[in-house]
Design an enzyme around this catalytic site. Structure first.
Site, PDB file in Angstrom:
ATOM      1  N   GLN A  47      -8.525   1.658   5.836  1.00 37.67           N
ATOM      2  CA  GLN A  47      -8.942   1.573   7.228  1.00 37.67           C
ATOM      3  C   GLN A  47      -8.533   2.814   8.018  1.00 37.67           C
ATOM      4  O   GLN A  47      -7.708   3.609   7.561  1.00 37.67           O
ATOM      5  CB  GLN A  47      -8.298   0.345   7.878  1.00 37.67           C
ATOM      6  CG  GLN A  47      -6.776   0.365   7.826  1.00 37.67           C
ATOM      7  CD  GLN A  47      -6.152  -1.005   7.893  1.00 37.67           C
ATOM      8  OE1 GLN A  47      -6.673  -1.916   8.510  1.00 37.67           O
ATOM      9  NE2 GLN A  47      -4.999  -1.173   7.243  1.00 37.67           N
ATOM     10  N   ASP A 102       3.629  -3.909  10.708  1.00 36.38           N
ATOM     11  CA  ASP A 102       4.512  -3.314  11.714  1.00 36.38           C
ATOM     12  C   ASP A 102       5.919  -3.897  11.632  1.00 36.38           C
ATOM     13  O   ASP A 102       6.871  -3.340  12.191  1.00 36.38           O
ATOM     14  CB  ASP A 102       3.942  -3.529  13.116  1.00 36.38           C
ATOM     15  CG  ASP A 102       3.954  -4.999  13.520  1.00 36.38           C
ATOM     16  OD1 ASP A 102       4.689  -5.320  14.458  1.00 36.38           O
ATOM     17  OD2 ASP A 102       3.240  -5.808  12.903  1.00 36.38           O
ATOM     18  N   GLU A 122       2.255  -6.363   2.651  1.00 36.27           N
ATOM     19  CA  GLU A 122       1.304  -5.574   3.424  1.00 36.27           C
ATOM     20  C   GLU A 122       0.468  -4.730   2.464  1.00 36.27           C
ATOM     21  O   GLU A 122       1.021  -3.980   1.664  1.00 36.27           O
ATOM     22  CB  GLU A 122       2.043  -4.669   4.417  1.00 36.27           C
ATOM     23  CG  GLU A 122       1.217  -3.577   5.050  1.00 36.27           C
ATOM     24  CD  GLU A 122       0.044  -4.106   5.861  1.00 36.27           C
ATOM     25  OE1 GLU A 122      -1.098  -3.626   5.640  1.00 36.27           O
ATOM     26  OE2 GLU A 122       0.264  -4.993   6.725  1.00 36.27           O
ATOM     27  N   ASP A 153      -2.006  -6.429  -2.169  1.00 33.71           N
ATOM     28  CA  ASP A 153      -3.024  -7.317  -1.612  1.00 33.71           C
ATOM     29  C   ASP A 153      -2.425  -8.722  -1.517  1.00 33.71           C
ATOM     30  O   ASP A 153      -2.006  -9.301  -2.519  1.00 33.71           O
ATOM     31  CB  ASP A 153      -4.247  -7.309  -2.532  1.00 33.71           C
ATOM     32  CG  ASP A 153      -5.413  -8.125  -1.989  1.00 33.71           C
ATOM     33  OD1 ASP A 153      -5.172  -9.150  -1.317  1.00 33.71           O
ATOM     34  OD2 ASP A 153      -6.565  -7.744  -2.240  1.00 33.71           O
ATOM     35  N   GLY A 154      -2.373  -9.277  -0.304  1.00 40.22           N
ATOM     36  CA  GLY A 154      -1.781 -10.591  -0.099  1.00 40.22           C
ATOM     37  C   GLY A 154      -2.464 -11.690  -0.894  1.00 40.22           C
ATOM     38  O   GLY A 154      -1.809 -12.645  -1.334  1.00 40.22           O
ATOM     39  N   ASP A 171      -0.065 -13.556   8.801  1.00 41.87           N
ATOM     40  CA  ASP A 171      -0.455 -12.683   9.913  1.00 41.87           C
ATOM     41  C   ASP A 171      -1.686 -11.886   9.487  1.00 41.87           C
ATOM     42  O   ASP A 171      -1.652 -10.666   9.359  1.00 41.87           O
ATOM     43  CB  ASP A 171       0.718 -11.756  10.259  1.00 41.87           C
ATOM     44  CG  ASP A 171       0.475 -10.946  11.514  1.00 41.87           C
ATOM     45  OD1 ASP A 171      -0.559 -11.164  12.166  1.00 41.87           O
ATOM     46  OD2 ASP A 171       1.307 -10.077  11.829  1.00 41.87           O
ATOM     47  N   ASP A 174      -8.700  -9.708  11.216  1.00 39.46           N
ATOM     48  CA  ASP A 174     -10.003 -10.345  11.420  1.00 39.46           C
ATOM     49  C   ASP A 174     -10.669 -10.581  10.060  1.00 39.46           C
ATOM     50  O   ASP A 174     -10.393  -9.859   9.092  1.00 39.46           O
ATOM     51  CB  ASP A 174     -10.896  -9.459  12.291  1.00 39.46           C
ATOM     52  CG  ASP A 174     -10.368  -9.334  13.717  1.00 39.46           C
ATOM     53  OD1 ASP A 174      -9.683 -10.275  14.164  1.00 39.46           O
ATOM     54  OD2 ASP A 174     -10.635  -8.307  14.361  1.00 39.46           O
ATOM     55  N   PRO A 178     -11.089  -6.116   3.636  1.00 39.47           N
ATOM     56  CA  PRO A 178     -10.145  -6.708   2.683  1.00 39.47           C
ATOM     57  C   PRO A 178      -9.541  -8.024   3.170  1.00 39.47           C
ATOM     58  O   PRO A 178      -9.193  -8.885   2.372  1.00 39.47           O
ATOM     59  CB  PRO A 178      -9.059  -5.634   2.547  1.00 39.47           C
ATOM     60  CG  PRO A 178      -9.705  -4.363   2.965  1.00 39.47           C
ATOM     61  CD  PRO A 178     -10.709  -4.747   4.013  1.00 39.47           C
TER      62      PRO A 178
END
EC number: 2.5.1.16
Length: 292
Positions: A47, A102, A122, A153-154, A171, A174, A178
């Site tokens: 991204q 973050d 993350e 990758d979660g 968390d 949108d 991914p």
């Protein structure tokens, strides 16, 4: 700074002022955030990542042209997605967070001395690197040996972990790119399996005003797996329309019966025992979304 493809969402007006414009199709609105300075911008594997300085919200993390969290109001989101599920569980030891690169919600979890393990998963290592520079200094975490960040990758990570965590915090972004996999029905099954026998999970479930389908599907998918499912609300100025939802699911513990004496709110800026309880009081129009 001029408008260009490499800076999604950024536009300069006729006076030379730069804005980030966020168009929300479902709400038919366009929100502008005035930019004082572009602090960072790069394209990661996944991204576009930017950090800007603004008058209204301080430093803002922007992903693919969409503001995600700010230094002025980010505490609201992080406190409400983190404290509520941790306090709902009677005696949590292991917590994992999918997303939240973050690490603001990890900072909140660290307030609970009874926790023995705090993992953040993350997918984008660049998000963590940039946020540690501009938003949440890595010094916050370096001294806490319970904290670990896993860049993976979660969706793939959770499939590999069964009956491991007392609390999960999802968390998720949108439902595009991914992050779309984190809204699929299979993901909820993996979440259930990842939790211990009395585990609790909290999901970011979108705006109850313009993301009604996201909220409804989240609630319904969780109801198919968990005996206790409750949506709660929060007001976040950065987000379009202001109101946002989280949905908690539990195998045993009901947040309405939580022992709020355990809530570590002495250094929080938003959540208190009163706010905790009030967040679960839903207006009729939102209850109708869940009942549909």
């Amino acid at each position: 700074m001029t408008e260009r493809n490499s800076l999604s969402g950024f536009k300069k007006d006729e006076n030379g002022v730069v804005w980030i414009w966020n168009y929300v199709g479902n709400a038919k609105i366009k929100i502008g955030y005035k930019v004082k300075k572009l602090l960072h911008h790069e394209q990661s594997k996944y991204q576009q990542i930017s950090v800007v300085d603004s008058d209204g919200f301080g430093r803002i993390l922007v992903l693919d042209g969409t503001p995600q969290i700010s230094t002025f109001d980010g505490f609201i989101y992080n406190e409400m997605i983190c404290h509520v599920p941790i306090v709902t569980h009677e005696n949590p030891k292991r917590v994992a967070m999918i997303g939240g690169g973050d690490c603001g919600n990890a900072r909140e979890a660290m307030k609970y001395k009874g926790l023995e393990q705090i993992d953040v998963i993350e997918i984008d290592e660049k998000v963590t690197e940039i946020c540690h520079k501009w938003l949440t200094p890595s010094a916050v975490y370096e001294k806490d040996k319970r904290f670990k960040i896993i860049h993976k990758d979660g969706f793939e990570w959770i499939k590999e972990n069964k009956n491991q965590y007392d609390v999960l915090i999802i968390d998720r972004p949108d439902p595009v790119g991914p992050g779309k996999k984190l809204f699929e029905p299979d993901f909820y099954e993996f979440v259930y399996d990842c939790l211990t026998d009395d585990g609790v999970v909290a999901f970011q479930s979108g705006s109850p005003y313009y993301n009604t389908s996201t909220l409804r599907r989240t609630f319904q998918n969780l109801r198919e797996k968990f005996p206790i499912v409750r949506t709660y609300l929060v007001s976040i100025p950065l987000f379009p329309c202001g109101i946002w939802s989280f949905t908690l699911a539990s195998k045993k513990w009901d947040p309405l019966q939580a022992d709020l004496s355990k809530l570590e709110f002495q250094s929080t800026e938003y959540i208190t025992p009163e706010v905790f309880k009030a967040a679960f009081a839903l207006p009729t129009y939102i209850q109708e979304i869940l009942d549909d």
